[in-house]
Design an enzyme around this catalytic site. Sequence first.
Site, PDB file in Angstrom:
ATOM      1  N   ASN A  76       0.841  -1.194   0.000  1.00 52.97           N
ATOM      2  CA  ASN A  76       0.000   0.000   0.000  1.00 52.97           C
ATOM      3  C   ASN A  76       0.889   1.262   0.000  1.00 52.97           C
ATOM      4  OD1 ASN A  76      -2.316   1.965   1.004  1.00 52.97           O
ATOM      5  ND2 ASN A  76      -3.262   0.112   0.232  1.00 52.97           N
ATOM      6  N   ARG A  77       0.401   2.351   0.565  1.00 52.37           N
ATOM      7  CA  ARG A  77       1.060   3.643   0.317  1.00 52.37           C
ATOM      8  C   ARG A  77       1.946   4.112   1.469  1.00 52.37           C
ATOM      9  NH1 ARG A  77      -3.763   3.402  -2.059  1.00 52.37           N
ATOM     10  NH2 ARG A  77      -3.733   3.848  -4.291  1.00 52.37           N
ATOM     11  N   HIS A 102       2.967   0.323  -3.093  1.00 56.35           N
ATOM     12  CA  HIS A 102       3.437  -1.058  -3.223  1.00 56.35           C
ATOM     13  C   HIS A 102       4.945  -1.160  -3.496  1.00 56.35           C
ATOM     14  CE1 HIS A 102      -0.617  -2.279  -2.766  1.00 56.35           C
ATOM     15  NE2 HIS A 102      -1.022  -2.172  -4.016  1.00 56.35           N
ATOM     16  N   HIS A 173      -1.130  -9.916  -3.930  1.00 53.57           N
ATOM     17  CA  HIS A 173      -2.127  -9.038  -4.552  1.00 53.57           C
ATOM     18  C   HIS A 173      -2.990  -9.796  -5.566  1.00 53.57           C
ATOM     19  CE1 HIS A 173      -3.859  -5.341  -6.157  1.00 53.57           C
ATOM     20  NE2 HIS A 173      -3.122  -4.602  -5.364  1.00 53.57           N
ATOM     21  N   TYR A 175      -6.232 -11.175  -7.471  1.00 51.78           N
ATOM     22  CA  TYR A 175      -7.594 -10.698  -7.728  1.00 51.78           C
ATOM     23  C   TYR A 175      -8.489 -11.937  -7.766  1.00 51.78           C
ATOM     24  CZ  TYR A 175      -5.913  -6.052  -9.315  1.00 51.78           C
ATOM     25  OH  TYR A 175      -5.352  -4.788  -9.403  1.00 51.78           O
ATOM     26  N   ASP A 234     -11.955   0.438  -1.622  1.00 51.87           N
ATOM     27  CA  ASP A 234     -10.494   0.451  -1.623  1.00 51.87           C
ATOM     28  C   ASP A 234     -10.113   0.962  -0.233  1.00 51.87           C
ATOM     29  OD1 ASP A 234      -7.827   0.569  -2.063  1.00 51.87           O
ATOM     30  OD2 ASP A 234      -7.894   2.043  -3.680  1.00 51.87           O
ATOM     31  N   GLU A 287      -5.913  -8.175   0.655  1.00 48.52           N
ATOM     32  CA  GLU A 287      -4.472  -8.046   0.895  1.00 48.52           C
ATOM     33  C   GLU A 287      -4.202  -7.883   2.389  1.00 48.52           C
ATOM     34  OE1 GLU A 287      -3.306  -4.706  -1.826  1.00 48.52           O
ATOM     35  OE2 GLU A 287      -5.350  -5.047  -2.470  1.00 48.52           O
TER      36      GLU A 287
END
Length: 322
Positions: A76-77, A102, A173, A175, A234, A287
């Site tokens: 993530n950030r 990421h 990650h 999907y 999100d 995640e």
Amino acid sequence: MRVTQRRFGRDDEAYEVAGPPGHSFTVIPYGAHLVDVQVPDRDGRSASVVLGFGDVESYRAHSDRYFGSTIGRFANRIGGASFELDGRLYELEPNEHPHNLHGGFSGFSAQTWSVAETGPEAGVRFRYRSPAGEGGFPGAVEAFTTYSWSGTGLVVSHEATTDAPTVISMTNHAYWNLGGSLATQRLRVAASEVLDLDEGRIPTGASVPVGDSSLDLRAGPPLGSVIEATGGIDHCYVLDTVDSWVASLDSPATGRRMEVRTDQPALVVYTANDAGPFPRHSAVCLEAHGYPDAPNHPLFPSSELRPGERYTSRTEYRFRSG
Ligand code: BGC
């Protein structure tokens, strides 16, 4: 567990790992990606439950969507693509300007890992040696990502050590789509709070109760209604319990069910609001990792890793059908 090496695309290799009848997964050294997960539906028919591609070139072309990849050094950030550690400022790649997402352009998902071990006990264990300063992060890090079966549970574990103080938070990650429309699939997440985010999706430091909001996934609502009400999830869910079965995804159309157990404190739920070449909202990422932007929040659980310590994380995705 039987591990078979096979060709992937024109000149790459993949490792297919067979679990119980009808169950298998396939991984590749590039980005230690999980490229395929086959599980049976209620009629015993196996099909893949993750979005993915058949060659490395496609993974490279869509690397900004992180399909099935191993994320590191930091999931993530990291706000402003910088953080301070022990009084020193570290500047990272602002790959989602002005933030780091990421791990940046040179994150673990963009590296080719070596195969450290394969076998009936180990599954597939990948190793990546990240040099000091890579992507702006301090410390030379040795990371491992291991994929294996435990019964019908696909276990993804990460480990890392460092030669100098650094920060780390890894995840997978993938999907997920258990078959049929995602809109009818029910997602349950045992979390009463999400992290509050600013407009750049950076945590403010506060958490917000999901209460009666459309982000409340505790009762396992169908994702269609949640996506309609929220415009797409999100968010970082703060898990109510650690090291227990914290989430499940059910597909009424196929009878497949996936249960998620993790030793991590947070679960980012991302409803593929941009799925690159795939239809928007056609899958969901679950995640499990540490808190986003933890290096800039002294009150968040620490993401620091120091020489002599070992970072570990373990997440299991267990399948059933009926
Ligand atoms: C993040 C999203 C981001 C996506 C990229 C997710 O983990 O939560 O904000 O757009 O990754 O694929």
